[in-house]
Scaffold this motif. Structure first.
Motif, PDB file in Angstrom:
ATOM      1  N   ALA A 282       0.833  -1.205   0.000  1.00 29.09           N
ATOM      2  CA  ALA A 282       0.000   0.000   0.000  1.00 29.09           C
ATOM      3  C   ALA A 282       0.866   1.251   0.000  1.00 29.09           C
ATOM      4  CB  ALA A 282      -0.910  -0.011   1.231  1.00 29.09           C
ATOM      5  N   THR A 283       1.962   1.228   0.735  1.00 24.75           N
ATOM      6  CA  THR A 283       2.869   2.375   0.753  1.00 24.75           C
ATOM      7  C   THR A 283       3.442   2.639  -0.635  1.00 24.75           C
ATOM      8  OG1 THR A 283       3.469   1.959   3.070  1.00 24.75           O
ATOM      9  CG2 THR A 283       4.981   3.310   1.765  1.00 24.75           C
ATOM     10  N   GLY A 284       3.840   1.570  -1.318  1.00 24.80           N
ATOM     11  CA  GLY A 284       4.355   1.731  -2.670  1.00 24.80           C
ATOM     12  C   GLY A 284       3.327   2.313  -3.627  1.00 24.80           C
ATOM     13  N   TYR A 285       2.076   1.926  -3.443  1.00 25.66           N
ATOM     14  CA  TYR A 285       1.010   2.451  -4.308  1.00 25.66           C
ATOM     15  C   TYR A 285       0.796   3.941  -4.073  1.00 25.66           C
ATOM     16  CZ  TYR A 285      -3.703   3.309  -6.068  1.00 25.66           C
ATOM     17  OH  TYR A 285      -4.801   3.844  -6.711  1.00 25.66           O
ATOM     18  N   PHE A 286       0.755   4.346  -2.795  1.00 25.02           N
ATOM     19  CA  PHE A 286       0.495   5.760  -2.484  1.00 25.02           C
ATOM     20  C   PHE A 286       1.670   6.667  -2.843  1.00 25.02           C
ATOM     21  CE2 PHE A 286      -2.536   3.994   0.823  1.00 25.02           C
ATOM     22  CZ  PHE A 286      -3.681   4.393   0.142  1.00 25.02           C
ATOM     23  N   THR A 287       2.888   6.124  -2.811  1.00 25.52           N
ATOM     24  CA  THR A 287       4.077   6.970  -2.981  1.00 25.52           C
ATOM     25  C   THR A 287       4.770   6.749  -4.324  1.00 25.52           C
ATOM     26  OG1 THR A 287       5.491   5.302  -1.909  1.00 25.52           O
ATOM     27  CG2 THR A 287       4.464   6.960  -0.493  1.00 25.52           C
ATOM     28  N   LYS A 288       4.052   6.227  -5.300  1.00 27.09           N
ATOM     29  CA  LYS A 288       4.689   5.967  -6.590  1.00 27.09           C
ATOM     30  C   LYS A 288       5.159   7.247  -7.284  1.00 27.09           C
ATOM     31  CE  LYS A 288       0.080   5.652  -8.675  1.00 27.09           C
ATOM     32  NZ  LYS A 288      -0.862   4.762  -9.425  1.00 27.09           N
ATOM     33  N   ASP A 289       4.559   8.398  -6.926  1.00 32.61           N
ATOM     34  CA  ASP A 289       4.991   9.679  -7.504  1.00 32.61           C
ATOM     35  C   ASP A 289       6.049  10.374  -6.651  1.00 32.61           C
ATOM     36  OD1 ASP A 289       3.222   9.351  -9.618  1.00 32.61           O
ATOM     37  OD2 ASP A 289       1.577  10.309  -8.530  1.00 32.61           O
ATOM     38  N   HIS A 290       6.387   9.793  -5.503  1.00 31.21           N
ATOM     39  CA  HIS A 290       7.424  10.335  -4.602  1.00 31.21           C
ATOM     40  C   HIS A 290       7.102  11.760  -4.161  1.00 31.21           C
ATOM     41  CE1 HIS A 290       9.855   6.835  -5.550  1.00 31.21           C
ATOM     42  NE2 HIS A 290       9.707   7.097  -6.842  1.00 31.21           N
ATOM     43  N   THR A 291       5.846  11.988  -3.777  1.00 29.17           N
ATOM     44  CA  THR A 291       5.418  13.316  -3.339  1.00 29.17           C
ATOM     45  C   THR A 291       5.056  13.289  -1.860  1.00 29.17           C
ATOM     46  OG1 THR A 291       3.097  12.894  -3.921  1.00 29.17           O
ATOM     47  CG2 THR A 291       4.532  13.855  -5.629  1.00 29.17           C
ATOM     48  N   LEU A 292       5.101  14.465  -1.246  1.00 31.93           N
ATOM     49  CA  LEU A 292       4.718  14.574   0.159  1.00 31.93           C
ATOM     50  C   LEU A 292       3.247  14.240   0.345  1.00 31.93           C
ATOM     51  CD1 LEU A 292       5.437  15.312   3.054  1.00 31.93           C
ATOM     52  CD2 LEU A 292       4.986  17.718   2.495  1.00 31.93           C
ATOM     53  N   ALA A 293       2.412  14.607  -0.638  1.00 36.64           N
ATOM     54  CA  ALA A 293       0.983  14.292  -0.554  1.00 36.64           C
ATOM     55  C   ALA A 293       0.751  12.793  -0.492  1.00 36.64           C
ATOM     56  CB  ALA A 293       0.251  14.896  -1.752  1.00 36.64           C
ATOM     57  N   GLY A 294       1.537  12.035  -1.259  1.00 35.04           N
ATOM     58  CA  GLY A 294       1.408  10.586  -1.213  1.00 35.04           C
ATOM     59  C   GLY A 294       1.796  10.018   0.130  1.00 35.04           C
ATOM     60  N   TRP A 295       2.858  10.543   0.721  1.00 34.40           N
ATOM     61  CA  TRP A 295       3.281  10.070   2.031  1.00 34.40           C
ATOM     62  C   TRP A 295       2.279  10.446   3.117  1.00 34.40           C
ATOM     63  CZ3 TRP A 295       6.656   6.543   3.385  1.00 34.40           C
ATOM     64  CH2 TRP A 295       7.645   6.181   2.470  1.00 34.40           C
ATOM     65  N   ARG A 296       1.616  11.575   2.947  1.00 39.83           N
ATOM     66  CA  ARG A 296       0.567  11.922   3.908  1.00 39.83           C
ATOM     67  C   ARG A 296      -0.544  10.881   3.897  1.00 39.83           C
ATOM     68  NH1 ARG A 296       0.117  18.520   3.030  1.00 39.83           N
ATOM     69  NH2 ARG A 296       1.893  19.063   4.407  1.00 39.83           N
ATOM     70  N   LYS A 297      -0.875  10.379   2.716  1.00 37.70           N
ATOM     71  CA  LYS A 297      -1.887   9.332   2.635  1.00 37.70           C
ATOM     72  C   LYS A 297      -1.428   8.083   3.373  1.00 37.70           C
ATOM     73  CE  LYS A 297      -3.724  10.843  -1.842  1.00 37.70           C
ATOM     74  NZ  LYS A 297      -3.909  10.481  -3.268  1.00 37.70           N
ATOM     75  N   VAL A 298      -0.141   7.772   3.263  1.00 36.64           N
ATOM     76  CA  VAL A 298       0.407   6.597   3.958  1.00 36.64           C
ATOM     77  C   VAL A 298       0.200   6.727   5.462  1.00 36.64           C
ATOM     78  CG1 VAL A 298       2.535   5.356   4.536  1.00 36.64           C
ATOM     79  CG2 VAL A 298       2.110   6.086   2.180  1.00 36.64           C
ATOM     80  N   PHE A 299       0.568   7.879   6.014  1.00 36.76           N
ATOM     81  CA  PHE A 299       0.459   8.083   7.462  1.00 36.76           C
ATOM     82  C   PHE A 299      -0.997   8.179   7.915  1.00 36.76           C
ATOM     83  CE2 PHE A 299       4.818  10.005   6.795  1.00 36.76           C
ATOM     84  CZ  PHE A 299       5.489   8.945   7.383  1.00 36.76           C
ATOM     85  N   TRP A 300      -1.826   8.816   7.106  1.00 37.34           N
ATOM     86  CA  TRP A 300      -3.237   8.935   7.465  1.00 37.34           C
ATOM     87  C   TRP A 300      -3.930   7.577   7.433  1.00 37.34           C
ATOM     88  CZ3 TRP A 300      -6.597  12.527   9.358  1.00 37.34           C
ATOM     89  CH2 TRP A 300      -6.098  13.817   9.533  1.00 37.34           C
ATOM     90  N   VAL A 301      -3.630   6.761   6.433  1.00 35.21           N
ATOM     91  CA  VAL A 301      -4.232   5.431   6.371  1.00 35.21           C
ATOM     92  C   VAL A 301      -3.792   4.588   7.569  1.00 35.21           C
ATOM     93  CG1 VAL A 301      -4.206   3.243   5.098  1.00 35.21           C
ATOM     94  CG2 VAL A 301      -4.556   5.392   3.872  1.00 35.21           C
ATOM     95  N   ALA A 302      -2.503   4.633   7.889  1.00 32.84           N
ATOM     96  CA  ALA A 302      -1.997   3.888   9.042  1.00 32.84           C
ATOM     97  C   ALA A 302      -2.659   4.365  10.331  1.00 32.84           C
ATOM     98  CB  ALA A 302      -0.483   4.033   9.135  1.00 32.84           C
ATOM     99  N   ALA A 303      -2.799   5.673  10.479  1.00 36.64           N
ATOM    100  CA  ALA A 303      -3.435   6.222  11.677  1.00 36.64           C
ATOM    101  C   ALA A 303      -4.909   5.832  11.749  1.00 36.64           C
ATOM    102  CB  ALA A 303      -3.285   7.743  11.696  1.00 36.64           C
ATOM    103  N   GLY A 304      -5.606   5.912  10.609  1.00 33.04           N
ATOM    104  CA  GLY A 304      -7.028   5.568  10.590  1.00 33.04           C
ATOM    105  C   GLY A 304      -7.272   4.106  10.927  1.00 33.04           C
ATOM    106  N   ILE A 305      -6.447   3.216  10.374  1.00 32.65           N
ATOM    107  CA  ILE A 305      -6.568   1.788  10.683  1.00 32.65           C
ATOM    108  C   ILE A 305      -6.282   1.547  12.160  1.00 32.65           C
ATOM    109  CG2 ILE A 305      -5.512  -0.465  10.275  1.00 32.65           C
ATOM    110  CD1 ILE A 305      -5.142   0.352   7.367  1.00 32.65           C
ATOM    111  N   ASN A 306      -5.309   2.254  12.707  1.00 29.70           N
ATOM    112  CA  ASN A 306      -4.989   2.132  14.124  1.00 29.70           C
ATOM    113  C   ASN A 306      -6.169   2.521  15.000  1.00 29.70           C
ATOM    114  OD1 ASN A 306      -2.448   1.202  15.201  1.00 29.70           O
ATOM    115  ND2 ASN A 306      -2.372   3.079  16.393  1.00 29.70           N
ATOM    116  N   VAL A 307      -6.803   3.630  14.675  1.00 32.27           N
ATOM    117  CA  VAL A 307      -7.962   4.099  15.443  1.00 32.27           C
ATOM    118  C   VAL A 307      -9.111   3.103  15.332  1.00 32.27           C
ATOM    119  CG1 VAL A 307      -9.724   5.899  15.588  1.00 32.27           C
ATOM    120  CG2 VAL A 307      -7.329   6.530  15.271  1.00 32.27           C
ATOM    121  N   GLY A 308      -9.345   2.591  14.113  1.00 29.75           N
ATOM    122  CA  GLY A 308     -10.417   1.614  13.928  1.00 29.75           C
ATOM    123  C   GLY A 308     -10.217   0.371  14.771  1.00 29.75           C
ATOM    124  N   GLY A 309      -8.983  -0.139  14.818  1.00 35.78           N
ATOM    125  CA  GLY A 309      -8.694  -1.312  15.639  1.00 35.78           C
ATOM    126  C   GLY A 309      -8.886  -1.042  17.120  1.00 35.78           C
TER     127      GLY A 309
END
Length: 357
Positions: A282-309
């Motif tokens: 999933a990280t590779g998919y979000f960051t394929k353009d090597h942008t800060l916006a893509g990395w923000r999605k990585v951290f937000w998804v990880a945080a959201g999954i953490n909260v859900g659990g």
């Protein structure tokens, strides 16, 4: 036997690592996979032993203390291995680590034997067990995201000089996780011993706190901008505060089924490794353009999954032993205690009425 042989096997394979590397990458990958099998028995065996030997009011501190050895080992090993690589060469790391393992044999005066009767169907239908599994998977998503992708983020986005910052960045979070996990274990046992909260409330409180804090600091990382200090601070806090969950969901198996604690830990840890495969993809998919916006999605998804659990565990988790984990003898003994308690209560009430008359 499982713990000792697993550690011994891993030590022997560690000694063979430089030799496997000389034969080629496939040999090295195969050897590392075998090491994983050896290491995989460590925590289930540890949990099975604590289920038999840890007093209920000391479980949190004892399990957190022994489990936190992994964090402390990482804190010591990361800077030491860097030094050894520079002075003696990289093969020396594996030779020294392999020879440093000692197999300790202990003779016990008695052993609690549970046999091979495992209520698999009841386990599969157990909501509290699935709450543990889901919470572990969600927590590990954030852990594996940082473990596998952090160097890339530091290099591509923040342009860190990883060579000079490697020791600090690698070791500091593990030191924080080690300290917080041990302290949390003592606090959790103290709350249970003083009857401030029930076991269920303590497990949920520490799980929710640890996972929510980790999620909050993960989100903070994505908005730290190019500040190296803020980034390192938030990353360290994200990994370290995860140790608060140590006396929570990560030892909950011993509460709901002490007889099968090792078996259940093996199951939950197996599910817990799935994010280790999916999160990097999933990280590779979000960051394929090597942008800060893509990395923000990585951290937000990880945080959201953490909260859900954390929320799922808070709703469906429990610290009570499950009916399928109680033997007929234990059930009969509990029923006898309940009857004696009712008789004693009625006797006290009767005496009080006679005194009033």
């Amino acid at each position: 036997m499982f713990l000792g042989l697993g550690v011994l096997g891993t030590a022997v394979l560690t000694l063979l690592t430089p030799l496997a590397a000389q034969f080629g990458s496939y040999w090295l990958f195969a050897l590392r996979a075998l090491e994983g099998f050896g290491e995989g028995v460590t925590f289930p065996a540890m949990m099975a032993m604590w289920a038999r030997w840890a007093p209920p009011l000391e479980r949190s501190r004892l399990i957190c203390l022994s489990g936190s050895g992994g964090n402390f080992g990482a804190f010591l090993a990361l800077p030491l291995t860097g030094f050894i690589c520079q002075t003696l060469g990289w093969p020396a790391v594996f030779y020294l680590c392999g020879e440093g393992v000692k197999l300790i044999q202990t003779k016990y005066s008695h052993i609690y034997c549970q046999g091979w009767s495992v209520p698999v169907l009841s386990m599969m239908l157990s909501v509290p067990l699935w709450a543990i599994i889901i919470a572990k998977m969600c927590s590990n998503w954030a852990y594996y995201t940082l473990l596998t992708s952090l160097p890339t983020y530091m290099d591509n986005i923040l342009h860190f000089d990883l060579k000079s910052c490697l020791v600090f960045l690698s070791a500091l979070p593990y030191l924080g996780g080690w300290l917080i996990s041990i302290l949390s274990g003592f606090v959790a046992d103290n709350l249970i011993e003083r009857r401030v909260f029930s076991v269920t409330v303590v497990r949920k409180l520490f799980t929710l706190t640890g996972m929510l804090l980790r999620a909050a600091f993960l989100m903070a990382v994505s908005y730290a901008g190019c500040s190296h200090i803020l980034t390192v601070t938030f990353l360290t806090l994200s990994i370290a505060t995860g140790g608060i969950s140590g006396p929570g969901v990560f030892i909950n198996q011993i509460d709901i089924a002490p007889r099968f604690a090792g078996f259940l830990l093996g199951i939950t840890n197996t599910y817990g490794t799935i994010p280790g495969i999916v999160a990097p993809i999933a990280t590779g998919y979000f960051t394929k353009d090597h942008t800060l916006a893509g990395w923000r999605k990585v951290f937000w998804v990880a945080a959201g999954i953490n909260v859900g659990g954390a929320l799922i565990y808070t709703i469906f988790g429990t610290g009570k032993i499950q009916p399928w984990a109680i033997t007929e003898e234990e059930r009969a003994e509990a029923e006898e205690k309940r009857k004696r308690f009712i008789l004693a209560t009625h006797s006290q009430v009767h005496k009080k009425k006679r005194w009033q008359v």
